[in-house]
Design an enzyme around this catalytic site. Structure first.
Site, short mmCIF file in Angstrom:
data_model
loop_
_atom_site.label_atom_id
_atom_site.label_comp_id
_atom_site.label_asym_id
_atom_site.label_seq_id
_atom_site.Cartn_x
_atom_site.Cartn_y
_atom_site.Cartn_z
N PHE A 93 -9.37 -4.55 0.81
CA PHE A 93 -8.91 -4.88 -0.53
C PHE A 93 -7.64 -4.09 -0.84
O PHE A 93 -7.62 -2.86 -0.71
CB PHE A 93 -10.00 -4.53 -1.56
CG PHE A 93 -9.58 -4.80 -2.98
CD1 PHE A 93 -9.51 -6.10 -3.46
CD2 PHE A 93 -9.25 -3.76 -3.84
CE1 PHE A 93 -9.11 -6.36 -4.76
CE2 PHE A 93 -8.86 -4.00 -5.15
CZ PHE A 93 -8.79 -5.31 -5.61
N GLY A 134 -2.36 -2.13 -4.48
CA GLY A 134 -1.03 -1.54 -4.69
C GLY A 134 -0.03 -2.30 -3.84
O GLY A 134 0.04 -3.54 -3.91
N GLU A 155 -0.48 5.02 5.14
CA GLU A 155 -1.02 5.47 3.86
C GLU A 155 -1.64 6.85 3.97
O GLU A 155 -2.66 7.13 3.34
CB GLU A 155 -2.06 4.46 3.35
CG GLU A 155 -1.61 3.02 3.37
CD GLU A 155 -0.40 2.75 2.47
OE1 GLU A 155 -0.05 3.64 1.67
OE2 GLU A 155 0.19 1.67 2.58
C1 BEZ Z 1 -3.26 -0.80 -1.62
O1 BEZ Z 1 -2.30 -1.45 -1.90
O2 BEZ Z 1 -4.38 -1.23 -1.74
C2 BEZ Z 1 -3.11 0.58 -1.11
C3 BEZ Z 1 -2.82 1.55 -1.99
C4 BEZ Z 1 -2.69 2.81 -1.51
C5 BEZ Z 1 -2.84 3.09 -0.18
C6 BEZ Z 1 -3.15 2.09 0.67
C7 BEZ Z 1 -3.30 0.83 0.21
#
Ligand code: BEZ
Length: 193
Positions: A24, A27, A99
């Site tokens: 999911f 961001g 990330e």
């Molecule tokens: C995301 O977009 O879900 C996400 C946000 C922060 C870190 C990794 C992925």
């Protein structure tokens, strides 16, 4: 107090390495994939809300001038809309590097926009991680985002792309929209103090 079931990223890696799984994104994963996926479906998770409370010194800012990016914080009754990707677990290796700035993987229930359900991994940065910035006013967050720039580009582009993609999916996020409006006002030279 809500306990976040966070694991080390290795702990949430499934044993059968070719079994597809849902990831999911709430961001940058909504608008920027850069990884292989089998399909994607608009979805949401419950009990979490998106907040620009995580610092970024490796993507949208620097150590000296960190940017702010989205993470999830627990909130009863909250629904966070995003995009779910069906991936094979090898994709996670690349994402763990991309990330790495304080994010851990968590397993959570997933609710597809078409009414069906599943389970997904989600990256979240919890309070107290090395890059955590925490709560601030909408104006303070917008000011920080307006000046921060990192290897992945200006922090303001991250905010505006995220706000646009949430709208394109047909959803509202009052936190993101408030910061977007404050940023645009700052850029237009409007004094909102
Ligand atoms: C995301 O977009 O879900 C996400 C946000 C922060 C870190 C990794 C992925």
């Amino acid at each position: 107090m809500f306990e976040t079931p966070a694991f080390s990223n290795a702990e949430t890696r499934p044993d059968q390495s070719d079994t597809p799984m849902w990831l999911f994104g709430y961001g940058s994963l909504i608008y920027k994939t850069g990884f292989a996926f089998k399909t994607r479906r608009p979805a949401s998770i419950k009990g979490w809300t998106r907040r620009f409370w995580q610092g970024s010194h490796d993507h949208r800012g620097t150590l000296e001038a960190p940017g702010r990016v989205a993470t999830l914080v627990p909130q009863k009754e909250a629904v966070c809309h995003g995009m779910a990707y069906l991936i094979t677990p090898d994709v996670l290796e690349g994402l763990d590097v991309r990330e790495k700035n304080g994010y851990l993987r968590v397993v959570t229930d997933l609710y597809f926009d078409d009414g069906t359900c599943g389970e997904a991994l989600v990256y979240m940065a919890t309070e107290g991680n090395e890059a955590w910035l925490g709560e601030a006013s909408v104006l303070e967050i917008a000011q920080q985002i307006s000046t921060a720039v990192g290897p992945s580009g200006p922090n303001r582009d991250y905010l505006l792309m995220l706000a646009d993609s949430i709208r394109e999916m047909g959803h509202d996020d009052t936190h993101v929209e408030a910061i977007e409006q404050a940023l645009l006002a700052l850029e237009a030279g409007v004094d909102r103090s």
